[in-house]
Design an enzyme around this catalytic site. Structure first.
Site, PDB file in Angstrom:
ATOM      1  CB  CYS A  52     -16.604 -15.112  29.000  1.00 54.56           C
ATOM      2  SG  CYS A  52     -17.234 -14.819  30.669  1.00 54.56           S
ATOM      3  CG  HIS A  77     -12.347 -14.227  27.640  1.00 57.49           C
ATOM      4  ND1 HIS A  77     -13.268 -14.115  28.646  1.00 57.49           N
ATOM      5  CD2 HIS A  77     -11.408 -15.098  28.077  1.00 57.49           C
ATOM      6  CE1 HIS A  77     -12.918 -14.897  29.654  1.00 57.49           C
ATOM      7  NE2 HIS A  77     -11.793 -15.500  29.333  1.00 57.49           N
TER       8      HIS A  77
END
Length: 521
Positions: free
Chosen positions: A83, A137
């Site tokens: 991610c 994120h």
């Protein structure tokens, strides 16, 4: 060498930032309201398995409708299949070796504090920038990117593990109490403790009981406000599903017949590849219904009933998110904003659902590096087409600058995809580059040393080189492994042919291209 690269890009970023801020000051008085709006739609852990990608098993009518008004990029690749690193590359226009973000914990501003991120660029240049959900994120937000960053009341700061069924809520609270008693629990700024239990939930509730539905309702309200502003907007609505846990309202589960769901037909590690290349770091292992029985890639495949349950849950989450996108697009149309809005939909990386006997992301293989990317709406001439051109996430930043009429910052490492929005058969690059740092994730037994894999995807081949990695100097060491996959013969990347003598000359050629490509990035 790495530090020199870092200093070089930091210096350029400072110069660019200064220039952008000056432009923004000028445009604050006389904003060009004719520039197109940007609706940005990041989706967590979304595979390129949708109707518009030719997958008839997944029900995604709203994304398919969006695609019919744009270009679907069939061979788009993230720069690292995890991610934070993936999102950082897309949102900075720089690759992981430049941002030095290779893991889930590092914020790019720790390395490059003055870098101008993509939404920040538009904010600095007259756009009103609003963020909802997961763009950066979820635990590493960027306050400089937004005029407003919104959160729905009543949900945790990190709302991916929200359960709505009573039995799951009780189980979750019991876990939180145990962690509190053991001194291992932390409250977020909204007073919640992040905790996860089951890997999926058939939610007996409506869409807004989960965060993605609730933030869609908020985004719809915000669109009305943005329409009234005398400036274009950059609105990012970042969806958490289909990230684990695979929780979605029951009506989306009911769209599928579990027995009809196909299982992966390559539930084994790639033959003759290094043992560590598929390493078994499945975050799924952190859920109570998987931690004791989830196999490692070298083991026998998982129980078929459990596989079907997880794939069913994943597909339900995709259809749930598809419905939310439909709600936003309908509101965009109702408000008369559709024709003057560029829509960019992307998933941050792939996700294995049994392929290579894995359940998660975090490899250098096609299944994890290949991503969905759709650019739709305003500025797209070739509507309803699919491009087979090799493209990368670092291309998104320069593309949006280019098609909105701004000069593309020359330090960005991607290439504008504007030509493909007119002619999807055009070619903008010869290869797509990704990498993965192995050893900071996964079971403790796999953490004896860090390894960095660099990979290049050409029209025909995927080539990978694995190196020992020095975490202190942030530099690669000895070459320890190679992989080569021929997509004309093996599009699932099941057979590593790098060790076959007849490919020696090809390996030498691809190795030179890989090194040359990364050295100029």
């Amino acid at each position: 060498m790495q530090k020199n690269i870092f200093n070089y890009f930091t210096l350029i970023a400072i110069v660019i930032l200064s220039g952008c801020e000056k432009k923004a000051d000028t445009k604050a008085v006389n904003i060009d309201i004719n520039r197109p709006n940007i609706l940005f739609i990041p989706i967590d852990d979304l595979r390129p398995e949708l109707g518009c990608y030719g997958n008839s098993d997944v029900i995604s009518p709203n994304i398919d409708k969006l695609a019919s008004n744009g270009v679907v990029f069939n061979r788009a690749y993230c720069q690292q299949a995890v991610c934070t690193a993936s999102r950082t590359s897309l949102l900075t226009g720089l690759r992981p070796d430049s941002t030095q973000v290779w893991d889930l914990r590092t914020h790019f501003r720790d390395q490059m504090p003055d870098l101008v991120s993509l939404p920040q660029f538009f904010k600095n240049n007259g756009y009103y920038s609003v963020g909802l959900g997961k763009t950066f994120h979820n635990t590493l937000q960027d306050s400089l990117a937004w005029n407003e960053y919104l959160h729905v009341d009543g949900f945790p700061f990190d709302p991916d593990a929200v359960y709505v069924n009573q039995d799951n809520i009780i189980e979750q609270k019991e876990l939180e109490l145990k962690r509190l008693k053991a001194g291992r629990a932390k409250f977020d700024k909204y007073g919640f403790i992040y905790s996860k239990t089951r890997s999926s939930e058939m939610g007996l509730a409506d869409d807004d009981a989960y965060y993605d539905g609730a933030q869609t309702t908020m985004a719809i309200k915000k669109l009305s406000e943005l329409k009234s502003k005398n400036q274009p907007f950059f609105l990012s609505v970042g969806f958490y599903k289909p990230h684990l846990p695979f929780n979605a309202p029951k009506k989306y589960w009911d769209m599928y017949n579990r027995e009809d769901i196909k299982l992966a037909d390559n539930q084994f590690q790639p033959k003759d590849s290094p043992y560590y290349a598929v390493h078994g770091d499945a975050e799924l292992r952190g859920y109570i219904d998987a931690k004791k029985n989830l196999p490692y890639p070298k083991d026998e495949p998982w129980d078929e009933d459990k596989q079907r349950e997880l794939k069913h849950a994943y597909y339900a989450c995709v259809s749930y998110i598809d419905a939310q996108i439909g709600r936003i697009m309908d509101e965009l149309d109702r408000l008369g904003l559709k024709d003057n809005t560029i829509v960019v939909l992307w998933g941050d990386h792939g996700w294995k659902l049994g392929e290579h006997n894995g359940w998660g992301k975090q490899t250098n293989y096609e299944i994890d590096a290949r991503v969905p990317l759709i650019i739709s709406g305003n500025q797209v001439a070739a509507k309803g087409t699919m491009s087979e051109a090799l493209t990368e996430f670092v291309d998104v930043y320069p593309t949006l600058c280019d098609i909105t009429g701004f000069n593309v910052p020359d330090y960005l490492q991607g290439t504008s995809l504007k030509p493909l929005l007119k002619d999807p058969d055009a070619k903008v690059k010869n290869a797509a580059y990704s990498q993965f740092l192995l050893g900071r994730y996964g079971p403790l037994k796999d953490r004896e040393e860090e390894r960095m894999g660099y990979t290049m995807r050409t029209d025909r081949y995927r080539y990978v080189e694995w190196y020992l990695w020095d975490a202190d100097t942030k530099e690669k060491g000895a070459l320890i492994g190679t992989e080569l996959f021929d997509h004309e013969q093996d599009d699932q990347e099941n057979y590593n042919i790098a060790n076959q003598t007849e490919h020696k000359a090809l390996i030498q050629q691809l190795s030179q291209e890989l090194k040359a490509g990364f050295s100029t990035l």
